[in-house]
Enzyme design. Structure first.
Site, PDB file in Angstrom:
ATOM      1  N   GLU A 208     -47.969 -59.769 -23.164  1.00  0.00           N
ATOM      2  CA  GLU A 208     -48.482 -58.648 -23.959  1.00  0.00           C
ATOM      3  C   GLU A 208     -49.899 -58.922 -24.450  1.00  0.00           C
ATOM      4  OE1 GLU A 208     -48.542 -55.838 -25.216  1.00  0.00           O
ATOM      5  OE2 GLU A 208     -46.577 -54.872 -25.206  1.00  0.00           O
TER       6      GLU A 208
ATOM      7  N   GLU B 211     -34.733 -52.147 -31.652  1.00  0.00           N
ATOM      8  CA  GLU B 211     -35.536 -50.946 -31.433  1.00  0.00           C
ATOM      9  C   GLU B 211     -34.973 -49.714 -32.141  1.00  0.00           C
ATOM     10  OE1 GLU B 211     -36.539 -50.352 -27.329  1.00  0.00           O
ATOM     11  OE2 GLU B 211     -36.982 -52.463 -26.994  1.00  0.00           O
TER      12      GLU B 211
ATOM     13  N   ASP C 293     -46.963 -47.981 -23.518  1.00  0.00           N
ATOM     14  CA  ASP C 293     -46.919 -49.263 -24.222  1.00  0.00           C
ATOM     15  C   ASP C 293     -48.299 -49.553 -24.809  1.00  0.00           C
ATOM     16  OD1 ASP C 293     -46.397 -51.936 -25.038  1.00  0.00           O
ATOM     17  OD2 ASP C 293     -44.972 -52.220 -23.415  1.00  0.00           O
TER      18      ASP C 293
ATOM     19  N   ASN D 138     -45.336 -56.699 -33.509  1.00  0.00           N
ATOM     20  CA  ASN D 138     -45.543 -56.288 -32.125  1.00  0.00           C
ATOM     21  C   ASN D 138     -47.055 -56.165 -31.876  1.00  0.00           C
ATOM     22  OD1 ASN D 138     -44.104 -55.738 -29.673  1.00  0.00           O
ATOM     23  ND2 ASN D 138     -44.703 -53.596 -29.832  1.00  0.00           N
TER      24      ASN D 138
ATOM     25  N   ARG E  98     -39.707 -57.787 -36.178  1.00  0.00           N
ATOM     26  CA  ARG E  98     -40.783 -58.699 -35.774  1.00  0.00           C
ATOM     27  C   ARG E  98     -42.092 -57.935 -35.607  1.00  0.00           C
ATOM     28  NH1 ARG E  98     -42.340 -57.809 -30.567  1.00  0.00           N
ATOM     29  NH2 ARG E  98     -40.811 -57.109 -29.012  1.00  0.00           N
TER      30      ARG E  98
ATOM     31  N   ASN F  99     -46.825 -49.650 -30.901  1.00  0.00           N
ATOM     32  CA  ASN F  99     -47.506 -50.250 -29.756  1.00  0.00           C
ATOM     33  C   ASN F  99     -49.000 -49.958 -29.774  1.00  0.00           C
ATOM     34  OD1 ASN F  99     -46.364 -52.071 -27.816  1.00  0.00           O
ATOM     35  ND2 ASN F  99     -44.727 -50.581 -27.514  1.00  0.00           N
TER      36      ASN F  99
END
Length: 280
Positions: free
Chosen positions: A16, A117, A191, A98, A96, A144
């Site tokens: 990522e 999620e 994303d 992201n 958490r 995101n």
């Protein structure tokens, strides 16, 4: 046909957050579930890997040196002076950090999500250079991609399960106003994103096997097909900011492509913008 090449062959579980570090002329990216920060120097081929304290959603260059990181329990700094220290800590069981991005004013925008999620379990917050943290969006599912137009007057944002790319106006205080839909994805889930020098927004499609480019008016004008199912984010890099780097994931796939988890690159894909440094 667009040429897609392999920049870094890797088996990251959840690659990522690619970010081009102009000072060091290197790409920074993370493996969230592997708790690792990777760097890659395309000119010399040098790579480094650092293991983090927790799952790491993003790592961005810091004006004062080192990296600011979005971890499971908050935002912290890794540097060569103090080593590791927290800037903002907020422990929420089952949640958490992201994706994250640095705004033109040097503030860090950091997102969170629940591991399961669950809708409404995540948020998007702003960490100002003076250390003040403020939640700007709550009731987010999977926070995101976040980015800004070349003139800094628009902010783009993705909450992945909505399948939308949204746009805001940016107020004089740097906060977003007037949220509205810019585009909807009909394949996969949006994303990570990056904005190019023309003001177009490039979006990686999780389970869509592609990166799409949208104009400031929301029109789809380019699609880069990829050999992997789960691209996660993209960023322009290289000495002239014309190479598009794309991180990918292999987590959750029964039969991942051999390149799943690697970093891909599309040379000469466009022209990117220099990325601001975190000023805190």
């Amino acid at each position: 046909m667009t040429a897609v090449e392999v920049a870094v062959r890797e088996r990251a579980a959840l690659g990522e957050g690619p970010t081009w570090d102009s000072r060091e002329q290197r790409l920074i990216w993370v493996d969230i579930l592997g708790s690792r920060i990777h760097t890659y120097d395309p000119a010399g081929g040098r790579r480094t890997v650092m293991v983090t304290e927790q799952h790491v959603g993003a790592a961005k260059p810091r004006a004062g040196g080192g990296l600011v990181v979005n971890l499971r329990d908050g935002v912290a700094v890794y540097d060569g002076i103090d080593g590791f220290r927290w800037l903002h800590r907020e422990i929420v069981p089952g949640r958490r950090g992201n994706d994250a991005a640095v705004a033109p004013d040097g503030a860090l925008w950091f997102g969170t999500m629940r591991y399961d999620e669950a809708p409404g379990g995540g948020s998007l917050s702003r960490l100002a250079p003076d250390g003040t943290a403020r939640t700007v969006l709550d009731s987010v599912a999977v926070s995101n991609g976040t980015g800004w137009s070349p003139d800094g007057r628009l902010m783009y944002y993705i909450d992945s399960p909505t399948r939308r790319l949204d746009v805001f106006d940016v107020g004089e205080d740097g906060l977003p106003l007037n949220r509205r839909q810019l585009a909807v994805m009909d394949e996969g889930f949006p994303d990570g994103l990056t904005v190019d020098a023309e003001g177009c927004v490039w979006v990686a499609l999780w389970d869509g096997g592609a990166v799409r480019r949208y104009t400031p008016e929301g029109n789809l004008d380019r699609v880069v097909e990829l050999p992997v199912q789960r691209p996660t984010a993209c960023a322009f890099g290289g000495a002239d900011l014309t190479d598009l780097y794309i991180t990918t994931a292999r987590t959750g796939l029964e039969a991942p492509h051999p390149l799943s988890g690697s970093v891909l690159v599309v040379p000469g894909a466009g022209k990117g913008l220099p990325q601001p440094l975190f000023a805190g």
